[in-house]
Motif scaffolding. Structure first.
Motif, PDB file in Angstrom:
ATOM      1  N   SER A   1      89.927  54.795  46.687  1.00 20.80           N
ATOM      2  CA  SER A   1      90.948  53.834  47.106  1.00 20.80           C
ATOM      3  C   SER A   1      90.707  53.374  48.542  1.00 20.80           C
ATOM      4  N   MET A   2      89.944  54.135  49.320  1.00 23.42           N
ATOM      5  CA  MET A   2      89.651  53.746  50.694  1.00 23.42           C
ATOM      6  C   MET A   2      88.250  53.142  50.838  1.00 23.42           C
ATOM      7  N   VAL A   3      87.488  53.091  49.739  1.00 25.19           N
ATOM      8  CA  VAL A   3      86.148  52.492  49.788  1.00 25.19           C
ATOM      9  C   VAL A   3      86.181  51.088  49.171  1.00 25.19           C
TER      10      VAL A   3
ATOM     11  N   LYS B   1      91.029  59.173  45.123  1.00 27.68           N
ATOM     12  CA  LYS B   1      91.658  58.994  46.439  1.00 27.68           C
ATOM     13  C   LYS B   1      90.650  58.424  47.424  1.00 27.68           C
ATOM     14  N   ALA B   2      89.452  59.002  47.419  1.00 26.86           N
ATOM     15  CA  ALA B   2      88.404  58.477  48.301  1.00 26.86           C
ATOM     16  C   ALA B   2      88.069  57.039  47.915  1.00 26.86           C
TER      17      ALA B   2
ATOM     18  N   ALA C   1      83.357  63.846  48.994  1.00 23.29           N
ATOM     19  CA  ALA C   1      84.287  64.916  48.640  1.00 23.29           C
ATOM     20  C   ALA C   1      83.692  66.276  48.974  1.00 23.29           C
TER      21      ALA C   1
ATOM     22  N   LEU D   1      90.754  63.384  42.963  1.00 17.65           N
ATOM     23  CA  LEU D   1      90.413  63.408  44.395  1.00 17.65           C
ATOM     24  C   LEU D   1      89.329  62.371  44.703  1.00 17.65           C
TER      25      LEU D   1
ATOM     26  N   LEU E   1      85.405  49.281  55.719  1.00 12.91           N
ATOM     27  CA  LEU E   1      84.717  50.574  55.743  1.00 12.91           C
ATOM     28  C   LEU E   1      83.319  50.451  56.346  1.00 12.91           C
TER      29      LEU E   1
ATOM     30  N   LEU F   1      88.342  58.827  56.076  1.00 11.50           N
ATOM     31  CA  LEU F   1      87.173  59.103  55.249  1.00 11.50           C
ATOM     32  C   LEU F   1      85.925  59.262  56.117  1.00 11.50           C
TER      33      LEU F   1
ATOM     34  N   GLN G   1      88.397  45.840  51.630  1.00 15.22           N
ATOM     35  CA  GLN G   1      88.366  47.259  51.981  1.00 15.22           C
ATOM     36  C   GLN G   1      86.938  47.713  52.283  1.00 15.22           C
TER      37      GLN G   1
ATOM     38  N   LEU H   1      90.691  64.066  51.398  1.00 10.96           N
ATOM     39  CA  LEU H   1      91.106  64.088  49.994  1.00 10.96           C
ATOM     40  C   LEU H   1      92.465  64.740  49.794  1.00 10.96           C
TER      41      LEU H   1
END
Lengths: 463, 463
Positions: free
Chosen positions: A321-323, A318-319, A154, A315, B149, B179, B145, B42
């Motif tokens: 959710s992609m890790v 949010k990150a 972030a 926030l 990544l 990301l 996920q 973000l």
């Protein structure tokens, strides 16, 4: 184009039938990828440190470990897991009014990105740490490492951003920064745990070079590896500095529950009147590592546009959710049950193990004094708690020195260079007391003293 | 400097005493951070898609969901978790000869970075997929996920690297790429699931622009959202193309176990004679999502220097050690027990649920035909399996259209624009059958038809 030839249709339970395939490329000289084309972090020796240290331990199973920072496991039992899981389910039924369908869904389906035990972690922070925070400002993570990575992600907008970190620093910090191509500027720890003058100079120097120092990472309580603890005055001055210089503080707090003499100091987050602190928590040392539960407390207000505010935690989510999408609800349920069984007090949950750590740490420090009476070229610090002691020895300490110690003297420890980026040659090492049976401390120290005397005797640096 | 004033020393069980602190900054207009200074991902609307869709569902709990891609939960029970955990412990004791201390350590302590159930996953791959792979080439991850990544992180060395992905694509792929600041170039899916001509053109075009296309991401079986499946001929041609063009294929395989008519096709990995495929697996649809267990099969040989080879899996593990350290051993134990209870066959483990998915999918496709008899401006594809059907409607489908459908017609679905980067305005949506009770499919379709007729009647695009 001809119609594709399909193999016969197998039942779904059977493995699908493959057409005859050419033999797998047997040429052993052919590589499929070249490391030089992959991200630099993957070939960085820094990221191999943990692997190397685990390998040495694996090759010498009979060696006593003054290396492992893993928690003492004498009080664990697999049945605790079943009990904690049932406790959490009972909580969902009785306190939240869930029916069986909802209990099942909470544990077995996907779940809220920020986690499902944020309320219980907020209770722990209030009960144990005097930190009162909106549960919505908490992100439950797959261990503290993910919390750290998300925060770094972030804060790094582009190549101008840098992180400050009190030196020496745990490899997980520099390693995660490497993964994000985020430069880490070391800050002197001095004897207080952080040298505030140096911190300010580093911030100014970075800004003068066109960089943006975003945050300073540190472990205020019994840092890994130095064992240093920031005094209350240093904590307050550090918070003032962070406010004046407009940087965040990333407070990592795995060892705060384990003071030697019983006193605990307030965390930075407890003193944080201006939301300067992102508090990174771990349940690995207070519940157990196998749940892999950590968390970030990120109550900062982030301005997204005129009149549009969002919690920093949202926030980070949010990150996240992609890790990892979300933190295993099953693991959270076990950690949640563990918290509930101890009134959401990790201090209470760790009462027994804390006595082991105290006894081991005292025994270690006393045992060093007995084996290396002053004046001695072997010196060490005496921390106020935690797991770690740094020992300075009159010879260079390399990975080969560790191999020798493990093979010939049956004792493991950690070369201090693993905590410094750039791997300087040092005459220091870290001892850890957390994983040892109390009855083994003296034996481990005897072996360690044998190793030190052997090396010191052979070294030009010996007295 | 005066000596720091310490507060009275509390017992460790009590919260530490804080000195009187100034009031928390109450100025509500002050923000602590500005989103413009944080990483661009973000504030990317792309990463808010899942949150938005979950919020709509949360606001309309009574709506029937043709949106959720979560697995059917009718066969789950929390007691299954206890049973699976005991099964794994029994396996450690009986097949591996662990004593209680080792069992406890395996589940409750930190563990191997690459995971502890890699051997059982290798058995599943052999039993169900005909893929024989060295267990050492498997990295167990915190859901698929994380596997995705890590693979992207490894493959992106610098700003020249790009990923190709068959369009439309699940937001988890584009989000993870965001990301990492990894550009994603869309590849047409066509009617075969991947347009090989377009893939080759995209690769050449990227190279001509000085970029390095590293890999192509795709879901060969019943892709999300299109439901398309690659034919065997397309699979073989795709593997040839990958070999000729020197790119990897990232094969994501969450739905392969759920064909409509019983036939399964070999995975790309099963056909991969030249180690061109990194296979990304998920246990979320075959065990349950709450364990958050996925894995990568990465058997590529990576050249690190003259005579120095390493498995790609070992480099992914290095990255993993800085993301989540290791995958919760407790979760792995539950997933491992589940595998053991079904002879390491996920096909066998999903026998009951597969019938639900088949019945629901047939009912959905038949139900659409009954409600929108040809000729109709409403059309849809008929997939050979999986969870998803794409419906084209004679009006624009936005997030507001979904809100209207949920509020006024009590039915949820997913606007297709969420699967396209750049958010074009589309006249398409995705229906999912996985989370519905079979008895609810007809009701959901009645509601859906009511919604479509209401919108089509009000739309200039209606017949």
């Amino acid at each position: 184009m001809t119609a594709p030839v399909r193999p016969p249709l197998p039942a779904p339970e059977a493995a699908p039938v493959r057409p005859p395939l050419p033999a797998r490329d047997a040429a052993p000289e052919r590589a499929d990828l070249d490391a030089s084309g992959l991200h630099g972090s993957l070939t960085d020796p820094l990221l191999s440190a943990m692997t190397f240290l685990n390998e040495v331990a694996g090759r010498h199973p009979e060696a006593l470990s003054l290396a492992a920072g893993t928690p003492y496991e004498g009080f664990y039992d697999v049945e605790d897991v079943h009990r904690a899981l049932r406790a959490y389910c009972a909580h969902l039924r009785e306190e939240r009014g869930y029916d069986e369908r909802h209990v099942r869904r909470a544990l077995l389906q996907y779940g809220r990105t920020k986690g499902i035990i944020h309320d219980l972690i907020a209770r722990y922070l209030s009960v144990d740490e005097g930190v009162d925070v909106d549960p919505e400002a908490i992100v439950v993570t797959t261990g503290c490492q993910e919390a750290l990575l998300l925060t770094m992600r972030a804060l790094k907008r582009d190549e101008r951003d840098v992180l400050l970190a009190v030196d020496p620093v745990y490899v997980g910090v520099t390693g995660a920064a490497r993964l994000l191509d985020l430069p880490v500027h070391p800050v002197a720890g001095g004897t207080d745990g952080v040298d505030l003058g140096d911190l300010r100079r580093r911030i100014h120097r970075a800004r003068a070079a066109g960089q943006r120092p975003r945050a300073c990472y540190l472990v205020p309580d019994f840092a890994n590896p130095t064992g240093l603890r920031l005094s209350l005055a240093t904590r307050l001055a550090l918070l003032d500095l962070a406010e004046q210089e407009d940087v965040l503080l990333l407070e990592d707090n795995p060892y705060g529950l384990f003071p030697l003499e019983g006193q605990r100091l307030p965390t930075l987050k407890a003193l944080d009147t201006n939301r300067r602190v992102v508090h990174l928590g771990s349940l690995s040392k207070s519940v157990f590592p196998g749940v892999r539960i950590g968390f970030a407390v990120a109550d900062q207000q982030v301005r997204q546009g005129p009149g549009d505010r969002v919690l920093f935690a949202d926030l980070l989510a949010k990150a996240k959710s992609m890790v990892t999408v979300n933190t295993a609800p099953l693991s959270q349920a076990v950690a949640g049950g563990w918290l509930l069984e101890h009134g959401c007090s990790l201090a209470r949950a760790t009462q027994d193990v804390r006595e082991v750590y105290r006894r081991n740490l005292r025994q270690l420090v006393d045992g060093l004094a007995a084996r290396f009476p002053a004046p001695s070229p072997v010196t060490w610090n005496t921390p106020d708690g935690g797991f770690f002691v740094v020992v300075d020895v009159p010879f260079e300490v390399t990975d080969a020195t560790l191999e020798y110690s493990a093979a010939r003297h049956g004792v493991l420890w950690t070369p201090l260079h693993h905590f410094y980026d750039g791997r300087p040659v040092l005459r220091s090492l870290r001892l850890s007391i957390s994983a040892l049976e109390p009855d083994d401390v003296d034996d481990a120290l005897d072996r360690f003293a044998g190793f030190v005397h052997a090396c010191a005797g052979a070294s030009p640096g010996s007295p």
